[in-house]
Structure formats: C-alpha cells, structure tokens
Design a protein around this motif. Structure first.
Motif, short mmCIF file in Angstrom:
data_model
loop_
_atom_site.label_atom_id
_atom_site.label_comp_id
_atom_site.label_asym_id
_atom_site.label_seq_id
_atom_site.Cartn_x
_atom_site.Cartn_y
_atom_site.Cartn_z
N ASP A 174 0.85 -1.19 0.00
CA ASP A 174 0.00 0.00 0.00
C ASP A 174 0.89 1.25 0.00
N GLU A 175 0.91 1.96 -1.12
CA GLU A 175 1.69 3.19 -1.28
C GLU A 175 3.17 2.98 -0.89
N PRO A 176 3.87 2.01 -1.49
CA PRO A 176 5.24 1.73 -1.08
C PRO A 176 6.24 2.82 -1.45
N MET A 177 5.88 3.70 -2.38
CA MET A 177 6.79 4.76 -2.81
C MET A 177 6.47 6.11 -2.19
N ASN A 178 5.45 6.13 -1.33
CA ASN A 178 5.02 7.39 -0.73
C ASN A 178 6.12 7.95 0.17
N GLY A 179 6.53 9.19 -0.06
CA GLY A 179 7.53 9.85 0.77
C GLY A 179 8.96 9.52 0.43
N LEU A 180 9.20 8.69 -0.58
CA LEU A 180 10.57 8.33 -0.95
C LEU A 180 11.18 9.40 -1.85
N ASP A 181 12.51 9.55 -1.77
CA ASP A 181 13.21 10.45 -2.69
C ASP A 181 13.39 9.71 -4.01
N PRO A 182 13.85 10.40 -5.08
CA PRO A 182 13.97 9.75 -6.39
C PRO A 182 14.82 8.48 -6.37
N ALA A 183 15.92 8.48 -5.59
CA ALA A 183 16.75 7.27 -5.52
C ALA A 183 16.00 6.14 -4.85
N GLY A 184 15.24 6.45 -3.80
CA GLY A 184 14.46 5.43 -3.11
C GLY A 184 13.37 4.85 -3.98
N ILE A 185 12.74 5.72 -4.79
CA ILE A 185 11.70 5.26 -5.71
C ILE A 185 12.29 4.30 -6.74
N LEU A 186 13.47 4.64 -7.27
CA LEU A 186 14.12 3.78 -8.26
C LEU A 186 14.47 2.43 -7.65
N GLU A 187 14.98 2.42 -6.42
CA GLU A 187 15.30 1.16 -5.75
C GLU A 187 14.04 0.31 -5.56
N MET A 188 12.94 0.96 -5.15
CA MET A 188 11.70 0.22 -4.93
C MET A 188 11.18 -0.37 -6.25
N ARG A 189 11.29 0.40 -7.32
CA ARG A 189 10.83 -0.08 -8.62
C ARG A 189 11.61 -1.33 -9.03
N HIS A 190 12.93 -1.28 -8.89
CA HIS A 190 13.76 -2.43 -9.26
C HIS A 190 13.45 -3.64 -8.38
N LEU A 191 13.20 -3.39 -7.10
CA LEU A 191 12.89 -4.50 -6.18
C LEU A 191 11.59 -5.17 -6.57
N ILE A 192 10.57 -4.38 -6.89
CA ILE A 192 9.27 -4.94 -7.28
C ILE A 192 9.41 -5.77 -8.54
N ARG A 193 10.15 -5.25 -9.52
CA ARG A 193 10.31 -5.99 -10.76
C ARG A 193 11.07 -7.30 -10.54
N SER A 194 12.05 -7.29 -9.64
CA SER A 194 12.81 -8.51 -9.38
C SER A 194 11.92 -9.56 -8.71
#
Length: 323
Positions: A174-194
């Motif tokens: 639920d809203e895993p990217m909420n409040g993250l900075d651009p680097a954190g958002i990119l890390e989360m995106r890569h983690l989800i895809r993996s």
C-alpha cells in the motif's frame, strides 16, 4: 459508467495453478451514508506487477483491508489465491505478504532483530531467510542499526523483507513509494520488478501515476470507490487516442479553427505558443496542419506525443467529474 476491461492471459493455467491470484465480485463497502468501494469486479493476474491506481480517498486502502480480511465487506465476495474469503482466510493469508499503509516496527530493535522476531512466529525455515533477505533489500550494512535511525525508504525495504519471510506468492504493498526520494523510488521499482521475475505477484496501490506506469504490467484505476478502467498499462494509455503538440503563433485562434478536426484541443498553461490536440478518428496530422496554414496561422512545429497513463487517468476522471 462501465469500466474499460481488457482481458489478458499472463501465464498458462498449469504454470500458475490459476491465472489470477485475486478476484472480487460486486465488492462493496459502505461507512454509513458514504460508499468507499462500489460493486467492484477486479481480477489480478498471476506473476505480474498489478497497479491499483487512484487519487487519495479513491478506496484503495479500504479495498486492500477487505481483501486481507481486516474489514468486512458490506456485500460482494473475495477469492484470494483460489480460496473464498473469509472462510479460507487462514490458508490464503499464509501465501500473502502485505504492508498496509506505513510498516510498523519495534523502533528500539535493530533491523535484524525485528526480522528475527517476525521469523520466530513463522515456519521453522523462516529464521534462515533473515540474512539473505537483508541482503536482498540492500540493508546488510545497516542490519544492526536501530530501526529508529532508519529512513522511510529503509523502513519500506525492511517491511518488504518481513513480508518475504513466509515466501509468499502474492505481495500487497500500500503506497510503497510514498515519501521516498527519487533514488528510493528507483530502488523500490527495481525491487518490485525482481520479485515479479521470481514468479511472484506484486499488487501495488499508489497515486503516483508515472511510477505505476514504469513499474506495473496491468493496472486498475479507481475513482470514488468505482472501477473505471482495468487492463494492461500500455493499452489503457493508448485508449486515450493520439495526441499532437503544436507550436504556432496563435494557439487561441488555432483552437477555434481546429474544432471540426479534433476531439480535444487546449492551450498548455504557462506555454504561450503551445497547443495540445487530439485529432478526430480518421483525421491525419497533415490535415490538421493544412487547416491551420489555410487559416493564416504560422505553424513552427508539430510533434506526436506518446500516450501516457497519466493523460488517460486525467481524461477519465475529468469526464466523470463533468457528469
């Protein structure tokens, strides 16, 4: 308004033990006179990243709570991993990892200690997953720091590690990217895809349209508790039609000239000479250009615009508000 539904097969039935991991039928939740979720028919394909998209207050978190059995529906049904809820709740949730709103931890404990506490109440093999999972989410170097010293992005990643302790088939974030900075958002995106590449299904709720488009394979758009579109991200974006950016000397007059040739034409706020148009079916960009030139409008540039999920979302929700 009926939802746009595009049926897609993700994997053969024999490989997924069911082509969907979550199905809802007529799911509704009312709080007094307010309807938070209205007659929702939803299908989440197996082994995919599924985006649950909508503005704040659209009903995303309420839907997740009903799916997990945390909130009882007013009416309708939920099938989770092939099991009817709430009767099959215990068995179904054994295959699900979820973060609802912000993940909570024992702040005085370290990241490693928090995972060990969570692993102790799971199966006997769970404690052995702690070290690999800390590495998986990029927290090995900070594993022995107190969680009170973690950033929001680190807590989100630790939350995903906790979800993975039970080796789930489905993760609901639920809203895993909420409040993250651009680097954190990119890390989360890569983690989800993996995680999807491993054969899991990840359901992500968000109001960040651009990130959902970059991360997810399939999306459902909610607005005021209603399902207004569902299907592959690229197909939903294309449903908005072709768009063209035009640089000319008089965009205001161009809007009037082009009314017969386009289904939508609007000037771009803050851009004095820029116009965005959606040509009508069968109308070519050359015809749009010719109409403007014949009207004495100097055209400097015409540029096709790639359809985006954000454009489609704004188009749909704006149309609903106008009704």
């Amino acid at each position: 308004m009926a939802a746009t539904r595009i049926v897609t097969s993700v994997l053969p039935m024999e490989e997924t033990h069911g082509s969907t991991v979550l199905e809802t039928d007529g799911l509704t939740k009312r709080f007094g006179d307010r309807t938070a979720v209205a007659r929702l028919d939803l299908q989440v394909p197996a082994r995919s990243a599924f985006g649950l998209l909508g503005p704040n207050g659209a009903g995303k978190t309420t839907l997740i709570r009903m799916v997990l059995g945390l909130t009882r529906p007013t009416s309708g049904t939920v099938r989770l991993l092939g099991l009817t809820m709430p009767e099959g709740r215990a068995s179904a949730l054994a295959g699900v990892g979820a973060i609802v709103e912000e993940p909570r931890f024992h702040l005085h404990l370290t990241g490693r200690e928090n995972l060990m506490v969570a692993a102790a109440v799971r199966d006997a093999s769970a404690p052995g997953r702690v070290v690999p999972l800390l590495e998986r989410v990029g927290l090995t170097a900070r594993a022995d720091d107190r969680v009170s010293d973690y950033s929001l992005g680190m807590r989100q990643r630790l939350g995903i590690a906790r979800c993975l302790l039970s080796d789930p088939r489905l993760l609901i974030l639920d809203e895993p990217m909420n409040g993250l900075d651009p680097a954190g958002i990119l890390e989360m995106r890569h983690l989800i895809r993996s995680l999807v590449d491993e054969g899991r299904t990840v359901m992500v709720s968000s109001h960040l349209l651009d990130e959902v488009e970059k991360t997810c394979d399939t999306v459902a758009i909610l607005d005021r508790g209603r399902l207004i579109a569902e299907g592959p991200v690229a197909q939903i974006a294309r449903d908005g039609g072709r768009q063209v950016l035009i640089v000319c000397d008089d965009p205001g007059r161009a809007v009037t000239v082009l009314r017969r040739h386009v289904v939508d034409a609007r000037t771009v706020p803050g851009e004095e000479y820029l116009l965005k148009v959606t040509p009508a079916p069968g109308v070519t960009v050359a015809e749009v250009n010719r109409s403007m030139v014949e009207a004495g409008i100097a055209v400097e540039r015409l540029e096709p615009v790639r359809a985006t999920l954000e454009d489609r979302f704004l188009e749909i929700t704006s149309r609903l508000e106008a009704k």
